[in-house]
Design a protein around this motif. Structure first.
Motif, short mmCIF file in Angstrom:
data_model
loop_
_atom_site.label_atom_id
_atom_site.label_comp_id
_atom_site.label_asym_id
_atom_site.label_seq_id
_atom_site.Cartn_x
_atom_site.Cartn_y
_atom_site.Cartn_z
N ILE A 376 0.96 -1.78 -0.28
CA ILE A 376 0.03 0.04 -0.06
C ILE A 376 0.79 1.47 -0.04
O ILE A 376 1.75 1.08 0.97
CB ILE A 376 -1.31 0.03 0.94
CG1 ILE A 376 -1.61 -1.40 1.74
CG2 ILE A 376 -1.55 1.30 1.61
CD1 ILE A 376 -2.20 -1.63 2.89
N SER A 377 0.71 1.94 -1.11
CA SER A 377 1.35 3.54 -0.68
C SER A 377 1.23 4.39 0.47
O SER A 377 0.40 3.68 0.58
CB SER A 377 1.23 4.31 -2.16
OG SER A 377 -0.42 4.77 -2.31
N LYS A 378 2.07 5.09 0.78
CA LYS A 378 2.07 6.25 1.32
C LYS A 378 1.46 7.60 1.31
O LYS A 378 3.03 7.75 0.44
CB LYS A 378 2.96 5.81 2.76
CG LYS A 378 2.84 7.29 4.18
CD LYS A 378 1.44 7.22 4.17
CE LYS A 378 1.37 8.02 6.23
NZ LYS A 378 0.99 9.45 5.54
N ASP A 379 1.03 8.50 0.35
CA ASP A 379 0.70 9.17 -0.08
C ASP A 379 1.28 9.45 -1.65
O ASP A 379 2.04 10.44 -2.47
CB ASP A 379 0.67 10.25 0.41
CG ASP A 379 0.65 11.26 1.93
OD1 ASP A 379 -0.69 10.91 2.13
OD2 ASP A 379 1.37 10.94 3.07
N GLY A 380 1.05 8.25 -2.12
CA GLY A 380 1.56 7.75 -3.36
C GLY A 380 3.30 7.43 -3.21
O GLY A 380 3.50 7.18 -2.06
N ALA A 381 3.72 7.71 -4.19
CA ALA A 381 5.37 7.59 -4.14
C ALA A 381 5.54 8.62 -3.16
O ALA A 381 6.38 9.70 -3.73
CB ALA A 381 5.66 7.53 -4.92
N SER A 382 5.43 9.07 -2.11
CA SER A 382 5.69 10.46 -1.48
C SER A 382 7.79 10.81 -0.90
O SER A 382 7.86 11.63 -1.04
CB SER A 382 5.11 10.98 -0.04
OG SER A 382 4.79 9.59 0.25
N ALA A 392 2.46 11.24 -7.74
CA ALA A 392 3.22 10.09 -6.53
C ALA A 392 2.79 9.28 -6.71
O ALA A 392 2.99 7.84 -7.01
CB ALA A 392 2.78 10.73 -6.09
N TYR A 393 1.03 9.34 -7.33
CA TYR A 393 0.34 8.41 -7.56
C TYR A 393 0.85 7.57 -8.71
O TYR A 393 0.98 6.20 -8.34
CB TYR A 393 -1.04 8.99 -7.36
CG TYR A 393 -1.60 9.34 -6.78
CD1 TYR A 393 -1.51 8.35 -5.38
CD2 TYR A 393 -2.21 10.12 -6.25
CE1 TYR A 393 -1.55 8.53 -4.23
CE2 TYR A 393 -2.84 10.81 -5.32
CZ TYR A 393 -2.61 10.29 -3.57
OH TYR A 393 -3.71 10.65 -2.76
N GLU A 394 1.23 8.36 -9.69
CA GLU A 394 1.53 7.32 -11.20
C GLU A 394 3.27 6.82 -10.96
O GLU A 394 2.72 5.55 -11.20
CB GLU A 394 1.78 8.69 -12.10
CG GLU A 394 0.26 9.50 -12.63
CD GLU A 394 0.62 10.38 -13.57
OE1 GLU A 394 1.92 10.23 -13.94
OE2 GLU A 394 -0.49 10.63 -13.09
N LYS A 395 3.78 7.22 -9.62
CA LYS A 395 5.14 6.07 -9.74
C LYS A 395 4.93 5.44 -8.60
O LYS A 395 5.12 4.21 -8.65
CB LYS A 395 6.44 7.24 -9.05
CG LYS A 395 7.33 6.75 -8.61
CD LYS A 395 8.94 6.42 -10.41
CE LYS A 395 9.17 6.47 -9.89
NZ LYS A 395 10.64 5.47 -8.29
N ALA A 396 3.64 5.38 -7.65
CA ALA A 396 3.42 3.69 -6.57
C ALA A 396 2.99 3.19 -8.00
O ALA A 396 2.97 2.34 -7.66
CB ALA A 396 2.47 4.67 -5.91
#
Length: 608
Positions: A376-382, A392-396
């Motif tokens: 599970i990501s944390k604020d995306g790939a923060s 951040a979400y696209e990278k996650a």
């Protein structure tokens, strides 16, 4: 019935004509061999520098033992050889014994000054002590930023014979001679010592950064003797016996091949770093060395040193870039943390992106049956981009996350959007904007002064510049991806859901909801209703979406509200560090939550 034809195995590809294990050698093997030719590839060697020296004192018995226990079966043990006054070879990482032992406390008056490569150097040197003198000296950490928990264990300095007798290296024993010329100035012959000790000790590799050392030792070992490895230091540094820079020697690898079969180079020789700590394009060193018939080993690997920002502080990614980049592979890596190097090579190399995940087998008992697990990501790939931005979400998603997360905040005009906290100062440059005068204190949320999302409209928030989080900047001076520190844009909950729905790899989304009571009572914003309405409008129902929805909160009443109005899974976050939980408490939680989130300190307590 005819038997199967014998298999053809191409060792290193067409290595009889082209450089062993090169791309061209493998391609030619495929083009010129039977259809089912098997390509043979030697896995890169893991060399444990001083054993597991990233955790335990370098060259201590426990460091060597732990390296063997936690690494690949053929891990090579590295020993930096120093010579004592009575000509005994010991394993110690530095010419100055004070750098990783208690010698300065045992022999307070034992300091001396000697010229080392023309530079006067002060310290405590092995040439001033016999082996018996050093028996009261203990090994300690040599790098002060590392743990001191093992400094008081009384680890004795080991001789080369001690290592082979007590540890019995199975994968290989590597002796490194850093200062042959220094010992020669003090009437101690490193080459004679190595020849002598080889009669009772199996030596697999001998390395040195000094050309003359190899000239002295060449021919003194039998044909099945150790491999000779020439170590390159900094490109601008001068090799002491030829007065040439290592950079100039690098341009003549055929010269190196006359006295060595392998080279050991710093990481930057292959993947240079720019001024901003980002990788530059790789050099052709590995391919050039292989063409010259030289194997390439790389030094400088450690989990606790600065990595290029390209690796996102992940040492495994760095290891893989040297062995699984599609163009070349080095032949071995020298590491202070051989466990990580071993896992990178043995578990993570050549598996491709987003491989099928195995189930975690927890035993045959039905209560402990195999279970799946989620990333599970944390604020995306923060760690790579500002939190909760589109980038951040696209990278996650690209990195293989199973679930991406959105911490829902509310704007003054009732728009749901993703942001890590309700205070815009945590994730944006709002304090440097025209809205800096909106600072206020909201004790129901936090004690510090903040600029809160419900003080601005969504169009105003959309125009703010995001800011990457640097939680370890003050303590460790660690920055995250500075080139992208203000990249991306904040997105609404509906945009977040649309992004997730269009992904082919995600299995779910996690939506965090906090401060619901304050928003409803003091700001007139119903975040629970807003989230449910947005989910419905986006088509996220249990019947017609492939993406699972999980709602998380630290407030049980919020989860009860969602349970009453929907069938989404609910997740209860326990903020306190817990050590145990009663069955009755579990039963209560199960009434409003399908899962719990606990702090990692609740699972593994750190020692004092």
């Amino acid at each position: 019935m005819e038997g199967e034809a014998p298999r053809v195995i191409a060792r290193g590809g067409f290595s009889g004509l082209l450089p062993d294990s090169s791309i061209d050698a493998y391609n030619l093997a495929i083009q010129t061999s039977v259809a089912d030719v098997v390509l043979w590839c030697e896995a890169p060697r893991v060399i444990a520098r001083g054993g597991f020296s990233g955790l335990l004192p370098d060259s201590s018995i426990d460091a060597y033992n732990l390296a063997i226990q936690t690494s690949v079966a053929d891990v090579v043990l590295w020993c930096d050889v120093q010579l004592t006054k009575d000509g005994v070879g010991i394993c110690f990482p530095d010419l100055n014994l004070a750098n990783a032992s208690t010698v300065q406390f045992v022999y307070t008056n034992g300091q001396n000054s000697y010229p080392v490569h023309g530079v006067t150097t002060q310290g405590w040197f092995a040439i001033d002590s016999t082996l018996k003198d050093l028996q009261n000296v203990s090994l300690i950490r040599g790098i002060l930023s590392r743990s001191d928990k093992f400094d008081g264990n009384g680890y004795t300095i080991l001789t080369i014979q001690n290592v082979t007798e007590q540890i019995k290296p199975q994968g290989g024993f590597w002796l490194h001679v850093q200062h042959d010329a220094f010992y020669e100035q003090h009437n101690l012959s490193m080459s004679s010592f190595l020849v002598s000790v080889s009669r009772t000790v199996s030596i697999d590799f001998i390395s040195s950064p000094e050309v003359n050392f190899f000239k002295k030792i060449t021919g003194r070992f039998k044909l099945n003797g150790p491999s000779f490895v020439f170590q390159f230091l900094g490109k601008e540094d001068f090799e002491p016996t030829t007065n040439r820079t290592y950079g100039s020697i690098l341009s003549n690898l055929t010269f190196v091949k006359t006295f060595a079969s392998k080279i050991l180079v710093p990481k930057s020789y292959i993947f240079p770093l720019g001024d901003k700590q980002y990788l530059l394009p790789p050099t052709s060193l590995v391919q050039d060395a292989h063409k010259a018939g030289l194997e390439v080993y790389v030094s400088g690997f450690a989990n606790d040193v600065d990595l290029a920002y390209n690796y996102s502080y992940d040492p495994v990614s760095e290891y893989l870039s040297f062995v699984d980049n599609g163009d070349f592979s080095v032949d071995g890596m020298l590491s202070d943390f051989p466990l990580t190097a071993s896992a990178s090579i043995d578990c993570f190399s050549y598996i491709g992106r987003n491989p099928t995940k195995p189930l975690i087998n927890q035993g045959t008992d039905p209560v402990h049956a195999s279970v799946d697990f989620l990333v599970i990501s944390k604020d995306g790939a923060s760690g790579d981009y500002p939190r909760c931005t589109n980038l951040a979400y696209e990278k996650a998603i690209k990195d293989g996350a199973d679930v991406i997360d959105c911490s829902v905040q509310m704007s003054s005009d009732g728009k749901c959007f993703c942001l890590s906290t309700a205070d815009l100062k945590d994730s944006t440059l709002v304090a440097q904007s025209q809205f800096s005068n909106l600072s206020t204190t909201v004790p129901e949320i936090r004690s510090d002064v903040g600029i809160y999302t419900f003080s601005l409209t969504w169009p105003e928030i959309q125009n703010l510049t995001p800011a990457i989080s640097n939680p370890y900047q003050s303590s460790y001076n660690m920055f995250r991806n500075p080139n992208e520190k203000n990249s991306g844009k904040l997105i609404s909950l509906s945009e977040f859901l649309e992004l997730a729905e269009h992904s082919t790899s995600l299995s779910g989304v996690l939506i965090r909801v906090e401060n619901a009571a304050y928003l409803r009572e003091k700001q007139g914003l119903d975040v629970v209703k807003a989230v449910l309405d947005t989910l419905t409008e986006a088509g996220y129902t249990n019947e017609n979406t492939k993406t699972k929805v999980m709602i998380q909160s630290t407030n049980s009443s919020v989860l009860v509200d969602f349970k009453k109005q929907s069938k989404y899974e609910t997740v209860y976050k326990i903020e306190e560090i817990i050590r145990d939980i009663r069955d009755s408490a579990i039963e209560v939680i199960k009434k409003f939550a399908n899962a719990v989130v606990i702090n990692k300190a609740s699972m593994y307590k750190l020692g004092i």
